[in-house]
Design an enzyme around this catalytic site. Structure first.
Site, PDB file in Angstrom:
ATOM      1  N   ILE A 476      58.788  21.894   7.705  1.00 56.93           N
ATOM      2  CA  ILE A 476      58.303  22.732   6.595  1.00 56.93           C
ATOM      3  C   ILE A 476      57.768  24.070   7.119  1.00 56.93           C
ATOM      4  O   ILE A 476      58.107  25.139   6.592  1.00 56.93           O
ATOM      5  CB  ILE A 476      57.186  22.014   5.797  1.00 56.93           C
ATOM      6  N   LYS A 508      51.474  22.247  20.960  1.00 55.06           N
ATOM      7  CA  LYS A 508      51.297  22.620  22.362  1.00 55.06           C
ATOM      8  C   LYS A 508      50.596  23.964  22.531  1.00 55.06           C
ATOM      9  O   LYS A 508      49.706  24.117  23.336  1.00 55.06           O
ATOM     10  CB  LYS A 508      52.654  22.679  23.056  1.00 55.06           C
ATOM     11  N   GLU A 607      50.211  22.535  -4.293  1.00 55.27           N
ATOM     12  CA  GLU A 607      51.247  22.139  -5.253  1.00 55.27           C
ATOM     13  C   GLU A 607      52.244  21.162  -4.635  1.00 55.27           C
ATOM     14  O   GLU A 607      52.702  20.217  -5.280  1.00 55.27           O
ATOM     15  CB  GLU A 607      51.970  23.397  -5.771  1.00 55.27           C
ATOM     16  N   VAL A 610      52.598  16.862  -4.353  1.00 51.38           N
ATOM     17  CA  VAL A 610      53.322  15.933  -5.231  1.00 51.38           C
ATOM     18  C   VAL A 610      54.601  16.601  -5.720  1.00 51.38           C
ATOM     19  O   VAL A 610      54.563  17.717  -6.249  1.00 51.38           O
ATOM     20  CB  VAL A 610      52.458  15.528  -6.459  1.00 51.38           C
ATOM     21  N   LEU A 614      58.316  21.132  -7.069  1.00 53.68           N
ATOM     22  CA  LEU A 614      58.281  20.982  -8.539  1.00 53.68           C
ATOM     23  C   LEU A 614      56.875  21.321  -9.049  1.00 53.68           C
ATOM     24  O   LEU A 614      55.881  20.912  -8.450  1.00 53.68           O
ATOM     25  CB  LEU A 614      58.625  19.543  -8.956  1.00 53.68           C
ATOM     26  N   ASP A 679      53.011   6.846   0.831  1.00 52.76           N
ATOM     27  CA  ASP A 679      53.148   8.233   0.387  1.00 52.76           C
ATOM     28  C   ASP A 679      53.083   8.328  -1.144  1.00 52.76           C
ATOM     29  O   ASP A 679      52.426   9.220  -1.692  1.00 52.76           O
ATOM     30  CB  ASP A 679      54.471   8.800   0.922  1.00 52.76           C
ATOM     31  N   LYS A 683      50.252  10.102  -3.648  1.00 47.34           N
ATOM     32  CA  LYS A 683      50.610  11.055  -4.709  1.00 47.34           C
ATOM     33  C   LYS A 683      50.041  10.641  -6.062  1.00 47.34           C
ATOM     34  O   LYS A 683      49.507  11.478  -6.795  1.00 47.34           O
ATOM     35  CB  LYS A 683      52.126  11.197  -4.782  1.00 47.34           C
ATOM     36  N   GLY A 798      62.350  17.730   0.781  1.00 46.47           N
ATOM     37  CA  GLY A 798      63.314  18.571   1.502  1.00 46.47           C
ATOM     38  C   GLY A 798      62.671  19.867   1.940  1.00 46.47           C
ATOM     39  O   GLY A 798      61.707  20.342   1.334  1.00 46.47           O
TER      40      GLY A 798
HETATM   41  N1  LIG Z   1      59.375  17.050   4.150  1.00 48.97           N
HETATM   42  C1  LIG Z   1      59.093  17.152   2.890  1.00 48.97           C
HETATM   43  O1  LIG Z   1      59.978  17.115   2.013  1.00 48.97           O
HETATM   44  C2  LIG Z   1      57.699  17.321   2.449  1.00 48.97           C
HETATM   45  C3  LIG Z   1      56.659  17.311   3.332  1.00 48.97           C
HETATM   46  N2  LIG Z   1      55.386  17.454   2.929  1.00 48.97           N
HETATM   47  C4  LIG Z   1      54.305  17.467   3.899  1.00 48.97           C
HETATM   48  O2  LIG Z   1      54.468  18.602   4.751  1.00 48.97           O
HETATM   49  C5  LIG Z   1      53.873  18.327   5.999  1.00 48.97           C
HETATM   50  C6  LIG Z   1      54.829  18.711   7.106  1.00 48.97           C
HETATM   51  O3  LIG Z   1      55.988  17.938   7.001  1.00 48.97           O
HETATM   52  P1  LIG Z   1      57.243  18.187   7.912  1.00 48.97           P
HETATM   53  O4  LIG Z   1      57.351  19.629   8.242  1.00 48.97           O
HETATM   54  O5  LIG Z   1      58.360  17.546   7.232  1.00 48.97           O
HETATM   55  O6  LIG Z   1      56.833  17.386   9.198  1.00 48.97           O
HETATM   56  P2  LIG Z   1      57.187  17.705  10.729  1.00 48.97           P
HETATM   57  O7  LIG Z   1      56.840  16.512  11.484  1.00 48.97           O
HETATM   58  O8  LIG Z   1      58.560  18.253  10.821  1.00 48.97           O
HETATM   59  O9  LIG Z   1      56.194  18.898  11.044  1.00 48.97           O
HETATM   60  C7  LIG Z   1      54.835  18.752  11.270  1.00 48.97           C
HETATM   61  C8  LIG Z   1      54.533  19.549  12.522  1.00 48.97           C
HETATM   62  O10 LIG Z   1      53.163  19.668  12.678  1.00 48.97           O
HETATM   63  C9  LIG Z   1      52.867  19.551  14.041  1.00 48.97           C
HETATM   64  N3  LIG Z   1      51.468  19.176  14.168  1.00 48.97           N
HETATM   65  C10 LIG Z   1      50.880  18.019  13.876  1.00 48.97           C
HETATM   66  N4  LIG Z   1      49.569  18.076  14.117  1.00 48.97           N
HETATM   67  C11 LIG Z   1      49.319  19.315  14.543  1.00 48.97           C
HETATM   68  C12 LIG Z   1      48.156  20.013  14.958  1.00 48.97           C
HETATM   69  N5  LIG Z   1      46.970  19.429  14.961  1.00 48.97           N
HETATM   70  N6  LIG Z   1      48.255  21.287  15.360  1.00 48.97           N
HETATM   71  C13 LIG Z   1      49.441  21.901  15.360  1.00 48.97           C
HETATM   72  N7  LIG Z   1      50.584  21.297  14.972  1.00 48.97           N
HETATM   73  C14 LIG Z   1      50.528  20.019  14.581  1.00 48.97           C
HETATM   74  C15 LIG Z   1      53.841  18.535  14.536  1.00 48.97           C
HETATM   75  O11 LIG Z   1      54.030  18.623  15.921  1.00 48.97           O
HETATM   76  C16 LIG Z   1      55.085  18.925  13.769  1.00 48.97           C
HETATM   77  O12 LIG Z   1      55.813  19.903  14.479  1.00 48.97           O
HETATM   78  C17 LIG Z   1      53.486  16.865   5.973  1.00 48.97           C
HETATM   79  O13 LIG Z   1      52.110  16.756   5.706  1.00 48.97           O
HETATM   80  C18 LIG Z   1      54.278  16.293   4.822  1.00 48.97           C
HETATM   81  O14 LIG Z   1      53.647  15.198   4.196  1.00 48.97           O
HETATM   82  C19 LIG Z   1      55.065  17.637   1.631  1.00 48.97           C
HETATM   83  C20 LIG Z   1      56.045  17.676   0.684  1.00 48.97           C
HETATM   84  C21 LIG Z   1      57.450  17.478   1.010  1.00 48.97           C
HETATM   85  N1  LIG Z   2      58.307  12.220   2.194  1.00 46.54           N
HETATM   86  C1  LIG Z   2      58.045  12.729   0.922  1.00 46.54           C
HETATM   87  C2  LIG Z   2      58.167  14.210   0.926  1.00 46.54           C
HETATM   88  C3  LIG Z   2      57.420  14.821  -0.162  1.00 46.54           C
HETATM   89  O1  LIG Z   2      56.230  14.692  -0.334  1.00 46.54           O
HETATM   90  C4  LIG Z   2      59.029  12.175  -0.061  1.00 46.54           C
HETATM   91  O2  LIG Z   2      59.978  11.539   0.384  1.00 46.54           O
HETATM   92  O3  LIG Z   2      58.833  12.315  -1.253  1.00 46.54           O
HETATM   93 NA    NA Z   3      54.724  20.042  -6.641  1.00 46.55          NA
END
Ligand SMILES: NC(=O)C1=CN([C@@H]2O[C@H](COP(=O)(O)OP(=O)(O)OC[C@H]3O[C@@H](n4cnc5c(N)ncnc54)[C@H](O)[C@@H]3O)[C@@H](O)[C@H]2O)C=CC1
Ligand SMILES: N[C@@H](CC=O)C(=O)O
Ligand code: NA
Length: 818
Positions: A476, A508, A607, A610, A614, A679, A683, A798
C-alpha cells in the site's frame, strides 16, 4: 525630476558599482533630470562605529581596522578609474582618511566618544563612497558633481538622529538645484546643524535623504535601489513561497516595516508620502525586476492581505488584578511609566473586562519594565488591587497586513483557523480599528510553521505544501507513493498543492528531508541516505521539525506503532492510516484518539480500515452527523474471502485460490488474519463504534471457517501446508452450496448492539449473491433507509483501491487545512 538612491550593497564592490554606473548611464540616456543619493559602502558605517569605540577605549588596533576601510576604497578606485586619472582620487581619499585619523587620534587621547563625534566619524562613510563614485562618473566623461548633503540638509543638534528643519532645508535644496544643473551625487544619511556641525539622520538615513530631496524637488518618483526583489509577501528566509508584492500602499508599508520587514524603512519616507510621490523599490542586481510600487493607494489587489511580517523575539507583559476593573487612569499611568523609561511598546491588548492588560516589548527591556511597573503600582500591589505582573519570554509576533481586510470578511477567521489547525496556540492578539493589521503573539518555536501556514492560506494561488511522513512502504505504501508521483503535476497546476514527502521509513531504514523525497527515486534515497529505522526517533524528529500541514501516514500493520498516534495527534499532526490496529483495540483507546484529534483541531482519518477505498466510514460519519440512526448493518467485509468464495470451485484447490488472493494483494500481510475472521472482526468492530455501539474486541462473535489445524499453524508457510491438507473440508462446503444453487458468504452482522460473523449460504434472490473479484458489500438499514437499505458495493481490497483511499484521506486533510 527623479531621485535615485543606492544602498550599501549596491555600492559595496567593484562589480556592483559597475552595475550602478550602467543604471545611471541608462537614465542619462533618457535625457530626464535626476539626482542620485548614495549610502556608505556595505558594512562601512558599522565598521566606523566599531573603530570609534576602539579608539575611545584606547585600543590601538583601530588603526589597522581603519587601514582596511581605506583599502576597500582604494580597491574601488583601482578597479573603476583608468590608471592615468587615478592619482587625484587617491589623493582625495587619502585626504579624507587623514582627516578621520586626526579625529580618531583625538578620540583616543581624550578617551571619549560623544554622539556628536560619532556622527562626524560616520559621515566619512557616505562622503567617501559618494566622492569616489562621482570621480568614477567624471572619468567616464559624465558631468557629475559631488554634493555634500551637509550643505543643504539642516537638522537640530540631536546627534544620532537629527530633526530636520524642513523650512530651511527645502529652501536650500531648491536653491542648490537651481544653481547646479549637472548630475548631483548626494551623500545619504548625513546633514548638519545651522552652525555647520555634522549630524546624521538615524535609521533608514539614506532613504530619508532621498525622500527629503524628492519632496523638496517635487520629484515624480523616488527609486530605492537595493539588493532584493522589492518588498515581499513575507521574509523569504522564513517562508519558502514568499513572492514580491507588486504594489503596496504607504500605510501597508508602514505596518509591515513596523513588524520587521526591512527592505525599506517607511517612516523615513514620510516626506515623500506627504507629497504623494511614487516610490519604487528596485533591485540593482536584477534590473529586469519591475519593482515594488509604494503609493498612496495600492493598485488592484488579488489577495485579502498584502503581506505578513514578524518580530522573532518579544516579551509579553501581563498585568492583572480585580482592582483594575473600572478604575480610570491605570493604563495611562502604565504607558506613561514605560515611556518615561524609554520602553517602547510593540502591541497592546486589553480584554473588555478590564481585568488585565497585556503588551509586548523588546525582551531586553523586560527586566526594566517589570521594575518600573512594580514601582509605579506599588500601592495597588500592596493593597491587592493588582495581583501580578508577569513576563513571558520566547515569544514572537506575526502581523498580517493589508488594506484588503477592510473589504473582506473572514480574514481573522482564516488566520485563527489556520493557526488552530496547525496546533499553534495564540497567546495574545490585537487588531487596530484601522483594520490594516491583525497581530498574534505565539511561541517562538512555532514561528516558522505559523508563517508558512498563514502564507499558504492567504496567498492560495501560490503552491501550498502538505508534508507527508510515510511509515511502511510495502504494497500500500509504495502504491501510494506511485500515485502521488503520477498526480504531482495535476495537483500542482490544478490544486496549487505540493505533496512533499518529508519522511519515509521501512523496517530497515528511515530518511527525513524537509525539502522532500522525490517519488521518482525514493527507494534509492532511503537506501543510500537513510539511517537505521527508529520509530520513536522518527516521530520525535517530526515533532521537532514542527512543519506546517504535517500528516503522518501509517501504511504498516504494526501493532506497536499505534502508541505514537496519540503523541502525534497531541502534537497537532494529522494521522492517516489503512492500519486497523488502533481502531480495533480497546474502546477507550479508540475514543481517546478521536477526542485528541478533535481537541487539537487535526484529523485522524482511516477510511480504508473498512472496505479499502469504498466510502464506508465517510458515509457512516455523514449519516451520524446528520442524525440518522443505524438499525442494522449486514456486510461482506473481507476482500480476500470474497475473492476466495467467488473463485473457488470444484475445478481448483482452495490453497491455490488463497495464494492467488495473496498474490493479488488482497490479503493482510499475514493471510491467517483474513482466513481466521480476525480481519472481518476488526472491521465490524470499527463499524459498530462508528455507529455509536461501544463494543470491545472480545464481544464480536466470530464463527470460524477454518479447521483447527489451519487456524493453529505457527507460520504462514505451515498455514499453507495445512490448507492443502484440508482441501476436502472446503471442497465439501463448496460442493454442497453449488448443488443447492447457492454461494458461500462470510457475513458480518450488527444488530441490537451485537456483532457476529458467520459463514452462510445465500441463494440468487439474496443481494449478496452477485459478487465478483474482491467485492465487499455493505448494507445499512437506518431510520432513513428503512424500507430499502443503503448499499455500498465494490472491490474491497487491493493495492490501487486502498492506496487511493489513503490518498483521498490525505486530500481531505489538505482541503480541511485550506
Ligand atoms: N492490502 C489491502 O488491500 C489493504 C490493506 N490494508 C492495511 O494496509 C496496511 C498495509 O498493508 P500492505 O501494504 O498490504 O502490507 P505490506 O506487508 O505489503 O506492507 C507493510 C509494510 O510495512 C512495513 N512495516 C511494518 N512495521 C513497520 C515499522 N514499524 N516501521 C516501518 N515499516 C514497517 C513492512 O515491512 C511492510 O513493508 C495493513 O495495515 C493492512 O491491514 C487496509 C485495507 C486494504
Ligand atoms: N485483507 C483485507 C484488506 C482490506 O482491508 C481484505 O481482504 O479485505
Ligand atoms: Na473504506
Amino acid at each position: 525630476m527623479k531621485v535615485l538612491k543606492f544602498g550599501g550593497t549596491s555600492v559595496g564592490s567593484v562589480d556592483s558599482i559597475k552595475t550602478v554606473i550602467n543604471i545611471l548611464e541608462e537614465n542619462l540616456a533618457k535625457g530626464e533630470r535626476f539626482a542620485v543619493v548614495f549610502s556608505a559602502m556595505g558594512g562601512v558605517t558599522n565598521r566606523l562605529i566599531e573603530i570609534g569605540k576602539m579608539a575611545a577605549s584606547g585600543n590601538p588596533d583601530y588603526i589597522e581596522f581603519l587601514k582596511g576601510v581605506e583599502e576597500r576604497h582604494f580597491a574601488i578606485v583601482r578597479g573603476l578609474i583608468p590608471v592615468k586619472s587615478q592619482s587625484s582620487t587617491f589623493a582625495a581619499v587619502r585626504g579624507l582618511f587623514n582627516e578621520l585619523e586626526d579625529i580618531l587620534r583625538g578620540v583616543s587621547w581624550i578617551k571619549e566618544l560623544s554622539e556628536r563625534t560619532l556622527d562626524l566619524i560616520m559621515s566619512f562613510g557616505e562622503r567617501l563612497s559618494t566622492m569616489v563614485i562621482t570621480e568614477i562618473l567624471k572619468s567616464k566623461g559624465i558631468a557629475a558633481e559631488f554634493c555634500d548633503a551637509r550643505q543643504i540638509i539642516h537638522t537640530n543638534a540631536t546627534y544620532g538622529m537629527g530633526d530636520v528643519n524642513f523650512e530651511i532645508t527645502n529652501k536650500q535644496i531648491l536653491e542648490y538645484f537651481a544653481k547646479n544643473a549637472a548630475l548631483q551625487c548626494v551623500t545619504g544619511f548625513i546633514a548638519s546643524t545651522a552652525e555647520g556641525v555634522t549630524t546624521t539622520l538615524g535609521r533608514g538615513g539614506s532613504d530619508f535623504t532621498a525622500s527629503i530631496l524628492g519632496a523638496a524637488l517635487d520629484a515624480e518618483a523616488i527609486e530605492i535601489w537595493t539588493d532584493v526583489d522589492g518588498m515581499m509577501t513575507a521574509d523569504p528566509r522564513k517562508v519558502t513561497n514568499a513572492f514580491t508584492i507588486p504594489s503596496i500602499s504607504y500605510a501597508e508599508a508602514m505596518e509591515l516595516s513596523h513588524f520587521g520587514a526591512k527592505v525599506i524603512y517607511p517612516p523615513s519616507l514620510q516626506p515623500a508620502f506627504a507629497k504623494n510621490i511614487t516610490l519604487k523599490v528596485l533591485n540593482t542586481f536584477n534590473t529586469d525586476f519591475e519593482g515594488t510600487y509604494v503609493q498612496k493607494a495600492a493598485n488592484g489587489k488579488e489577495y485579502a492581505i498584502t503581506g505578513i511580517s514578524s518580530i522573532d523575539e518579544i516579551a509579553l507583559v501581563n498585568i492583572q488584578g480585580s482592582g483594575m476593573i473600572g478604575v480610570a487612569g491605570i493604563s495611562g499611568r502604565l504607558f506613561t511609566a514605560l515611556s518615561n523609561n524609554a520602553i517602547s511598546v510593540i502591541l497592546i491588548s486589553q480584554a473588555s473586562s478590564e481585568h488585565s492588560i497585556c503588551f509586548s516589548i523588546d525582551p531586553k527591556n523586560a527586566q526594566k519594565a517589570s521594575e518600573v511597573l512594580e514601582k509605579e503600582f506599588a500601592t495597588e500591589i500592596s493593597l491587592g488591587h493588582i495581583d501580578s505582573i508577569s513576563i513571558e519570554k520566547n515569544l514572537s509576533i506575526i502581523a498580517i497586513v493589508g488594506e484588503g481586510m477592510k473589504k473582506s470578511t473572514g480574514v481573522s477567521g482564516k488566520l485563527f483557523s489556520v493557526l488552530g489547525k496547525n496546533g499553534i496556540n495564540v497567546v495574545a492578539t490585537a487588531q487596530g480599528s484601522s483594520e490594516l493589521n491583525i497581530s498574534v503573539v505565539i511561541a517562538k518555536s512555532d514561528l516558522s510553521k505559523a508563517l508558512n501556514a498563514i502564507h499558504g492560506v492567504f496567498f492560495q494561488s501560490e503552491t501550498r505544501s502538505l508534508n507527508l511522513f510515510i511509515v511502511g512502504v510495502g504494497l500500500i505504501g509504495s502504491t501510494l507513493i506511485e500515485q502521488v508521483r503520477n498526480q504531482t503535476q495535476y495537483l500542482r497546476t490544478e490544486k496549487f498543492l505540493n505533496l512533499n514527502i518529508a519522511g519515509l521509513s521501512n523496517t530497515k531504514k528511515m530518511l527525513l528531508d524537509i525539502d522532500g523525497i522525490k517519488p521518482e527515486n525514493w527507494r534509492d534515497r532511503v537506501m543510500d541516505e537513510g539511517v537505521k529505522t527508529n520509530l520513536p526517533a522518527f516521530v520525535q524528529r517530526m515533532i521537532e521539525l514542527n512543519l506546517p500541514n504535517s500528516v503522518f501516514v501509517d501504511c504498516t500493520s504494526d501493532k506497536d506503532i499505534v502508541q505514537y498516534y496519540q503523541i502525534l495527534l497531541d502534537a497537532s499532526i494529522s494521522v492517516v492510516t489503512p492500519n486497523k490496529v488502533a481502531n480495533s483495540g480497546s474502546y477507550s483507546e479508540y475514543v481517546s484518539l478521536q477526542r485528541t484529534a478533535l481537541q487539537r483541531g487535526v484529523k485522524f482519518l482511516y477510511e480504508t480500515n473498512v472496505g479499502a477505498g469504498l466510502p464506508i466510514i465517510n458515509t457512516i460519519q455523514g449519516l451520524m452527523a446528520s442524525g440518522d440512526k443505524f438499525l442494522k448493518i449486514e456486510a461482506i467485509l473481507s476482500g480476500t474471502l470474497s475473492y476466495i468464495f467467488n473463485n473457488f470451485s470444484s475445478e481448483n484447490r482452495f490453497v491455490d485460490v488463497v495464494k492467488e488472493a495473496k498474490a493479488k494483494g488482497f490479503t493482510e500481510p499475514d493471510p491467517r488474519d483474513d482466513l481466521s475472521g480476525a480481519d472481518v472482526g476488526r472491521k465490524i468492530l470499527i463499524l459498530a463504534r462508528e455507529v455509536g455501539v461501544p463494543l470491545e474486541p472480545e464481544e464480536i462473535k466470530i464463527s470460524q471457517i477454518l479447521p483447527g489445524n489451519c487456524l493453529n499453524a505457527p507460520t504462514v508457510d505451515a498455514f499453507f501446508k495445512e490448507l492443502e491438507i484440508s482441501n476436502n473440508y472446503f471442497a465439501e462446503n463448496q460442493a454442497n452450496a453449488e448443488a443447492n444453487g447457492e454461494k458461500l458468504r462470510y457475513i458480518a452482522t450488527l444488530e441490537n448492539g451485537k456483532a457476529s460473523i458467520e459463514l452462510k449460504t445465500v441463494d440468487s434472490s439474496h443481494p449478496f449473491y452477485n459478487l465478483s473479484g474482491s467485492d465487499n458489500i455493505i448494507s445499512f438499514t437506518t431510520e432513513r433507509y428503512k424500507d430499502r437499505p443503503l448499499v455500498i458495493k465494490g472491490p474491497g481490497a487491493g493495492a490501487e483501491v486502498t492506496a487511493s483511499g489513503v490518498f483521498a484521506d490525505i486530500m481531505s486533510i489538505s482541503s480541511y487545512l485550506g
